[in-house]
Design a protein around this motif. Structure first.
Motif, PDB file in Angstrom:
ATOM      1  N   GLU A  36       0.965  -1.312   0.127  1.00  0.00           N
ATOM      2  CA  GLU A  36       0.019  -0.073  -0.108  1.00  0.00           C
ATOM      3  C   GLU A  36       1.008   1.201  -0.061  1.00  0.00           C
ATOM      4  O   GLU A  36       0.687   2.176  -0.746  1.00  0.00           O
ATOM      5  CB  GLU A  36      -1.032   0.191   1.271  1.00  0.00           C
ATOM      6  N   ILE A  37       1.908   1.272   0.852  1.00  0.00           N
ATOM      7  CA  ILE A  37       2.773   2.311   0.953  1.00  0.00           C
ATOM      8  C   ILE A  37       3.496   2.402  -0.218  1.00  0.00           C
ATOM      9  O   ILE A  37       3.471   3.652  -1.209  1.00  0.00           O
ATOM     10  CB  ILE A  37       3.895   2.369   2.128  1.00  0.00           C
ATOM     11  N   ALA A  91      10.345   2.122   2.378  1.00  0.00           N
ATOM     12  CA  ALA A  91      10.808   1.280   3.592  1.00  0.00           C
ATOM     13  C   ALA A  91      10.467   2.040   4.664  1.00  0.00           C
ATOM     14  O   ALA A  91       9.828   1.585   5.869  1.00  0.00           O
ATOM     15  CB  ALA A  91      12.081   0.772   3.510  1.00  0.00           C
ATOM     16  N   GLN A  92      10.882   3.373   4.838  1.00  0.00           N
ATOM     17  CA  GLN A  92      10.766   4.436   5.559  1.00  0.00           C
ATOM     18  C   GLN A  92       9.429   4.730   6.048  1.00  0.00           C
ATOM     19  O   GLN A  92       9.092   4.646   7.343  1.00  0.00           O
ATOM     20  CB  GLN A  92      11.444   5.592   5.387  1.00  0.00           C
ATOM     21  N   GLU A 136      14.074  -8.476   0.575  1.00  0.00           N
ATOM     22  CA  GLU A 136      13.887  -9.801   0.931  1.00  0.00           C
ATOM     23  C   GLU A 136      12.470 -10.275   0.426  1.00  0.00           C
ATOM     24  O   GLU A 136      12.454 -11.221  -0.302  1.00  0.00           O
ATOM     25  CB  GLU A 136      13.839  -9.997   2.485  1.00  0.00           C
ATOM     26  N   HIS A 137      11.388  -9.354   0.211  1.00  0.00           N
ATOM     27  CA  HIS A 137      10.164  -9.775  -0.151  1.00  0.00           C
ATOM     28  C   HIS A 137      10.140  -9.578  -1.785  1.00  0.00           C
ATOM     29  O   HIS A 137       9.278 -10.271  -2.445  1.00  0.00           O
ATOM     30  CB  HIS A 137       8.997  -8.953   0.512  1.00  0.00           C
ATOM     31  N   PHE A 138      10.712  -8.653  -2.293  1.00  0.00           N
ATOM     32  CA  PHE A 138      10.555  -8.179  -3.482  1.00  0.00           C
ATOM     33  C   PHE A 138      11.542  -8.335  -4.558  1.00  0.00           C
ATOM     34  O   PHE A 138      11.576  -8.036  -5.737  1.00  0.00           O
ATOM     35  CB  PHE A 138       9.576  -6.520  -3.630  1.00  0.00           C
ATOM     36  N   GLY A 139      12.982  -8.406  -3.902  1.00  0.00           N
ATOM     37  CA  GLY A 139      14.173  -8.586  -4.814  1.00  0.00           C
ATOM     38  C   GLY A 139      14.752  -7.071  -4.977  1.00  0.00           C
ATOM     39  O   GLY A 139      15.731  -6.877  -4.787  1.00  0.00           O
ATOM     40  N   VAL A 199       9.657  -0.190   8.045  1.00  0.00           N
ATOM     41  CA  VAL A 199      10.403  -1.524   7.915  1.00  0.00           C
ATOM     42  C   VAL A 199      11.774  -0.885   7.522  1.00  0.00           C
ATOM     43  O   VAL A 199      12.096  -0.099   6.941  1.00  0.00           O
ATOM     44  CB  VAL A 199       9.727  -2.455   6.978  1.00  0.00           C
ATOM     45  N   SER A 200      12.837  -1.970   7.639  1.00  0.00           N
ATOM     46  CA  SER A 200      14.088  -1.779   7.015  1.00  0.00           C
ATOM     47  C   SER A 200      14.143  -2.324   5.584  1.00  0.00           C
ATOM     48  O   SER A 200      13.179  -2.722   4.965  1.00  0.00           O
ATOM     49  CB  SER A 200      15.228  -2.609   7.741  1.00  0.00           C
ATOM     50  N   LYS A 201      15.046  -1.570   5.001  1.00  0.00           N
ATOM     51  CA  LYS A 201      15.319  -1.548   3.472  1.00  0.00           C
ATOM     52  C   LYS A 201      15.593  -3.104   2.974  1.00  0.00           C
ATOM     53  O   LYS A 201      14.865  -3.598   2.130  1.00  0.00           O
ATOM     54  CB  LYS A 201      16.432  -0.594   2.971  1.00  0.00           C
ATOM     55  N   PRO A 202      16.421  -3.810   3.849  1.00  0.00           N
ATOM     56  CA  PRO A 202      16.475  -5.383   3.675  1.00  0.00           C
ATOM     57  C   PRO A 202      15.213  -6.074   3.646  1.00  0.00           C
ATOM     58  O   PRO A 202      14.984  -7.060   2.960  1.00  0.00           O
ATOM     59  CB  PRO A 202      17.604  -5.743   4.803  1.00  0.00           C
TER      60      PRO A 202
END
Length: 196
Positions: A2-3, A22-23, A34-37, A27-30
């Motif tokens: 959504e973001i 991410a901000q 991890e979820h989307f590559g 959540v963190s950038k990693p």
């Protein structure tokens, strides 16, 4: 997601960064990687979700009714999506990251025109028209509706989506209603040739 949809809608693909998404998502950038590559993976997942929603809306609207009702309902379903999901429509109509991820507006038109073309094909056969030309009309009409949706989202909001849909449906339906079986045949109206 959504973001990400909101940020891509506001800034476009090129100006959006994974850091910003991410901000804003807290959540963190990693985690995003991890979820989307990568950014392209997040964008593709968002576009796929929006396409599924839009195509499902339009497909269900053309599932039953008279040909005119199906056409009008399809236009209304498309305009309802534009109104109800402005961020999703913005993502679909903004820049795409690569030719390989040719999602966006071109894919919307392709997917919808294919589905509408199937309806046209059966109706053309029933009415005695050559069914092989159905994709021409399906692409023309879906392109018209898509462009009107783009216009409404940018500057036409003084009109209700229902009003716009009725106007577009009337234009499209009148054109289909008076469609010659062979536009190139003698007696079909043509523009006069210009001299010089």
């Amino acid at each position: 997601m959504e973001i990400g949809r909101s940020v891509f809608a506001a800034k476009g693909y090129e100006a959006t960064s994974i850091e910003e998404v991410a901000q804003q998502a807290g959540v963190s950038k990693p985690i995003v990687y991890e979820h989307f590559g990568a950014k392209e993976g997040l964008y593709a997942a968002i576009v796929d979700r929006e396409l599924e929603d839009l195509v499902a809306r339009v497909s269900s609207s053309i599932a039953q009714g008279t040909p005119r009702q199906r056409f009008e309902d399809a236009v209304l379903a498309f305009m309802a999506y534009v109104k109800e999901e402005p961020a999703g429509f913005a993502v679909l109509t903004r820049d795409s990251p690569t030719a390989a991820a040719r999602r966006g507006l071109t894919r919307v038109i392709d997917d919808l025109a294919h589905r509408v073309g199937d309806v046209f094909r059966s109706e053309f056969e029933r009415a005695g028209y050559p069914s092989k030309v159905a994709p021409i009309y399906a692409n023309a009409l879906v392109g018209m509706v898509t462009q009107v949706g783009h216009w409404w989202a940018a500057e036409g909001k003084s009109f209700s989506t229902e009003n716009v849909a009725r106007h577009v449906a009337a234009l499209g339906w009148m054109g289909l209603r008076h469609l010659p079986k062979d536009p190139a045949a003698p007696g079909a109206k043509r523009e006069p040739k210009r001299r010089g």
